[in-house]
Design an enzyme around this catalytic site. Structure first.
Site, PDB file in Angstrom:
ATOM      1  N   ASN A 210       0.814  -1.170   0.107  1.00  0.00           N
ATOM      2  CA  ASN A 210       0.038   0.024   0.056  1.00  0.00           C
ATOM      3  C   ASN A 210       0.865   1.220  -0.044  1.00  0.00           C
ATOM      4  O   ASN A 210       2.217   1.355  -0.028  1.00  0.00           O
ATOM      5  CB  ASN A 210      -0.750  -0.016   1.406  1.00  0.00           C
ATOM      6  CG  ASN A 210       0.030  -0.155   2.410  1.00  0.00           C
ATOM      7  OD1 ASN A 210       0.616   0.899   2.745  1.00  0.00           O
ATOM      8  ND2 ASN A 210      -0.262  -1.129   3.175  1.00  0.00           N
ATOM      9  N   ASP A 279      -4.441  -6.413   5.280  1.00  0.00           N
ATOM     10  CA  ASP A 279      -5.292  -7.111   5.868  1.00  0.00           C
ATOM     11  C   ASP A 279      -5.390  -8.495   5.403  1.00  0.00           C
ATOM     12  O   ASP A 279      -5.772  -9.581   5.858  1.00  0.00           O
ATOM     13  CB  ASP A 279      -6.794  -6.351   5.813  1.00  0.00           C
ATOM     14  CG  ASP A 279      -6.683  -5.189   6.595  1.00  0.00           C
ATOM     15  OD1 ASP A 279      -6.329  -5.033   7.663  1.00  0.00           O
ATOM     16  OD2 ASP A 279      -7.347  -4.315   6.264  1.00  0.00           O
ATOM     17  N   LYS A 289       8.305 -17.139 -10.354  1.00  0.00           N
ATOM     18  CA  LYS A 289       7.646 -16.120 -11.083  1.00  0.00           C
ATOM     19  C   LYS A 289       6.288 -16.527 -11.847  1.00  0.00           C
ATOM     20  O   LYS A 289       6.582 -17.654 -12.840  1.00  0.00           O
ATOM     21  CB  LYS A 289       8.559 -15.329 -11.958  1.00  0.00           C
ATOM     22  CG  LYS A 289       8.053 -13.949 -12.686  1.00  0.00           C
ATOM     23  CD  LYS A 289       8.787 -13.230 -13.391  1.00  0.00           C
ATOM     24  CE  LYS A 289       8.108 -12.083 -13.846  1.00  0.00           C
ATOM     25  NZ  LYS A 289       8.704 -11.405 -15.105  1.00  0.00           N
ATOM     26  N   PRO A 305      -2.895 -11.809  10.667  1.00  0.00           N
ATOM     27  CA  PRO A 305      -3.209 -11.604  12.042  1.00  0.00           C
ATOM     28  C   PRO A 305      -3.011 -10.149  12.285  1.00  0.00           C
ATOM     29  O   PRO A 305      -2.566  -9.245  11.547  1.00  0.00           O
ATOM     30  CB  PRO A 305      -1.742 -12.299  12.538  1.00  0.00           C
ATOM     31  CG  PRO A 305      -0.793 -12.295  11.559  1.00  0.00           C
ATOM     32  CD  PRO A 305      -1.469 -12.390  10.428  1.00  0.00           C
ATOM     33  N   ASP A 306      -4.212  -9.780  13.113  1.00  0.00           N
ATOM     34  CA  ASP A 306      -4.283  -8.431  13.493  1.00  0.00           C
ATOM     35  C   ASP A 306      -3.400  -8.263  14.783  1.00  0.00           C
ATOM     36  O   ASP A 306      -3.458  -8.774  15.788  1.00  0.00           O
ATOM     37  CB  ASP A 306      -5.664  -8.185  13.847  1.00  0.00           C
ATOM     38  CG  ASP A 306      -5.975  -6.669  14.004  1.00  0.00           C
ATOM     39  OD1 ASP A 306      -4.953  -5.859  14.748  1.00  0.00           O
ATOM     40  OD2 ASP A 306      -6.922  -6.265  13.695  1.00  0.00           O
ATOM     41  N   ILE A 307      -2.185  -7.519  14.292  1.00  0.00           N
ATOM     42  CA  ILE A 307      -1.128  -7.470  15.375  1.00  0.00           C
ATOM     43  C   ILE A 307      -1.561  -6.538  16.640  1.00  0.00           C
ATOM     44  O   ILE A 307      -1.550  -6.986  17.723  1.00  0.00           O
ATOM     45  CB  ILE A 307       0.054  -6.461  14.722  1.00  0.00           C
ATOM     46  CG1 ILE A 307       0.345  -7.339  13.398  1.00  0.00           C
ATOM     47  CG2 ILE A 307       1.071  -6.458  15.702  1.00  0.00           C
ATOM     48  CD1 ILE A 307       1.370  -6.545  12.531  1.00  0.00           C
ATOM     49  N   PHE A 323      -3.892   3.175  15.167  1.00  0.00           N
ATOM     50  CA  PHE A 323      -4.205   4.333  13.993  1.00  0.00           C
ATOM     51  C   PHE A 323      -5.316   3.880  13.124  1.00  0.00           C
ATOM     52  O   PHE A 323      -5.510   2.543  12.968  1.00  0.00           O
ATOM     53  CB  PHE A 323      -3.132   4.673  13.192  1.00  0.00           C
ATOM     54  CG  PHE A 323      -2.174   5.769  13.797  1.00  0.00           C
ATOM     55  CD1 PHE A 323      -1.260   5.494  14.913  1.00  0.00           C
ATOM     56  CD2 PHE A 323      -1.840   6.857  12.979  1.00  0.00           C
ATOM     57  CE1 PHE A 323      -0.716   6.617  15.536  1.00  0.00           C
ATOM     58  CE2 PHE A 323      -1.237   7.943  13.675  1.00  0.00           C
ATOM     59  CZ  PHE A 323      -0.441   7.858  14.728  1.00  0.00           C
ATOM     60  N   LYS A 341     -11.198  -3.586  19.310  1.00  0.00           N
ATOM     61  CA  LYS A 341      -9.757  -4.188  19.445  1.00  0.00           C
ATOM     62  C   LYS A 341      -9.433  -3.939  21.102  1.00  0.00           C
ATOM     63  O   LYS A 341      -8.334  -4.474  21.027  1.00  0.00           O
ATOM     64  CB  LYS A 341      -8.732  -3.569  18.200  1.00  0.00           C
ATOM     65  CG  LYS A 341      -9.211  -3.628  16.910  1.00  0.00           C
ATOM     66  CD  LYS A 341      -8.050  -3.569  16.124  1.00  0.00           C
ATOM     67  CE  LYS A 341      -8.272  -3.201  14.699  1.00  0.00           C
ATOM     68  NZ  LYS A 341      -7.119  -3.528  13.773  1.00  0.00           N
TER      69      LYS A 341
END
Ligand code: C5P
Length: 409
Positions: A210, A279, A289, A305-307, A323, A341
């Protein structure tokens, strides 16, 4: 010599023979990492030319308060807001008198009145003038207004006399200026920060990522180090240099970031997840390749995984800050994240075409269980310092409350 990386220093130069050292001071401030802009009083230009200071600072020198061109570019209020600190070196006896009176009759005195940034002066004058009770009472007055006084040193003076009144050497002034930022608010604490994007491999040469530049996370890590914390920064791939005084660990994927965070989280008092973690990742990364054979290619993705949530779920958990980059309904989305969370604070920022990721400026809405606090648009380095100040106050309050509970039980 201290670090001034990412700091914006407004150097005021007033009329005194020590002004010949100001060019060297500008160079040394820049060597320490600062961006420097110079304001000269009329009498300073009798000792050193604006052209010299323009050449060494790399920016036009500001001289006039009532100058339509200057006001259209960066006027006195913008200069006052731009600065992270104002250093007046050399500061003449006359300038100290004007500062003590709160005068606003030239550009430099006006900027000193208009700024919220710390102001420091490095006096330079004949020893009789320094010892004069009038100068000493001016110093008492400006000290009371939280102006910091650097020096002067004692020694032989340009006028042939010996005594106090020599401006401190540029190297010493750089160290003292860097100490203006050392708040001590996080002394003795460890802060773990994640920053940047992650890279989720599709094959050995392609991946999902991103637009996160890492600038905000790096600024947060630096601000925490400045506030006295031991800082561990776990960074995804960025083009940024490792921040000074911060242990930086480079990772690539969300899984690697997760595992590295959990290796270090036990020693952290505060966790700040600034990274834009992917995500989803390809369920299988191809070993070779991928060749283009089919007209359509379907990638199967799985959740990473959601850290942040995994850190907040630890017992005991550090003070956990997330954030939230949102395009709309900032507060509502941030509050949902805070609750889902189980975080202590969510710092929400608006992202869009020119906002957020790659930009140098941003604003933040700090959403907590008790309410919201708005941090207005400002350079990311300043914003990070404001966030750290806020977090430090919360952590201190929380620690004080738990000490109180322990005492009562
Ligand atoms: O849920 P969302 O991705 O919008 O939340 C953003 C916050 O969660 C950020 O603080 C980000 O660093 C963190 N996060 C994380 N691990 C993920 C996804 C997001 O730590 N897998």
């Amino acid at each position: 010599m201290g670090s001034l990386v990412n700091k914006r220093i407004l150097l005021g130069v007033t009329g005194g023979i020590a002004a010949y050292k100001s060019a060297d001071l500008v160079r040394r401030l820049r060597d320490a990492g600062a961006e420097v802009r110079v304001v000269m009083t009329a009498s300073a230009t009798e000792f050193i030319t604006p052209l010299t200071l323009q050449a060494v600072s790399g920016h036009p020198v500001y001289r006039h308060l009532l100058d339509t061109d200057a006001e259209a570019g960066m006027g006195h209020i913008e200069l006052a807001r731009w600065a992270d600190a104002v250093l007046v070196a050399p500061a003449s006896a006359n300038f100290l008198a004007r500062l003590a009176q709160g005068r606003a009759d030239d550009l430099l005195s006006t900027v000193c009145l208009a700024t919220e940034a710390p102001v420091a002066v490095a006096p330079a004058m004949n020893q009789q003038m320094w010892n004069n009770p009038a100068t000493q009472s001016n110093l008492t007055a400006i000290r009371k207004n939280a102006v910091r006084i650097f020096g002067p040193a004692e020694g032989s003076q340009a006028c042939g006399e010996v005594g106090p009144g020599r401006m401190l050497e540029p190297v010493e002034l750089v160290t003292l200026t860097s100490e203006l930022f050392a708040t001590g608010e996080l002394d003795g604490l460890t802060v773990l920060v994640t920053a940047g994007p992650t890279w989720e491999a599709i094959d050995p040469v392609r991946g999902l990522t991103n637009r996160s530049s890492g600038k905000m996370g790096y600024a947060v890590a630096e601000a925490a180090a400045e506030a006295g914390a031991k800082v561990i920064l776990i960074s995804g791939p960025t083009a940024l240099a490792d921040p000074a005084r911060v242990r930086t660990i480079r990772v690539t994927s969300a899984q690697e970031m997760h595992d590295t965070v959990h290796q270090h989280v036990a020693e952290a008092n505060i966790f700040i997840g600034v990274a834009a973690v992917a995500d989803y990742r390809p369920a299988r990364a191809a070993e070779r390749k991928l060749k283009k054979t089919e007209t359509k290619l379907t990638l199967e993705l799985e959740r990473t995984p959601d850290i942040l949530a995994s850190v907040a779920a630890l017992r005991p958990a550090p003070f956990t800050v997330g954030f939230a980059a949102e395009t709309e309904n900032l507060e509502q989305h941030a509050r949902t994240k805070l609750e889902n969370k189980k975080l202590d604070l969510v710092a929400a920022n608006r992202v869009g075409a020119d906002l957020g990721f790659a930009a140098d400026e941003n604003s933040l809405l700090l959403v907590e269980h008790e309410g919201v606090t708005e941090l207005p648009v400002q350079p990311k380095a300043k914003l990070a310092r404001a966030l750290i100040r806020h977090v430090a106050a919360r952590v201190r309050a929380k620690n004080a409350a738990s000490v109180h509970v322990l005492r009562r039980s």
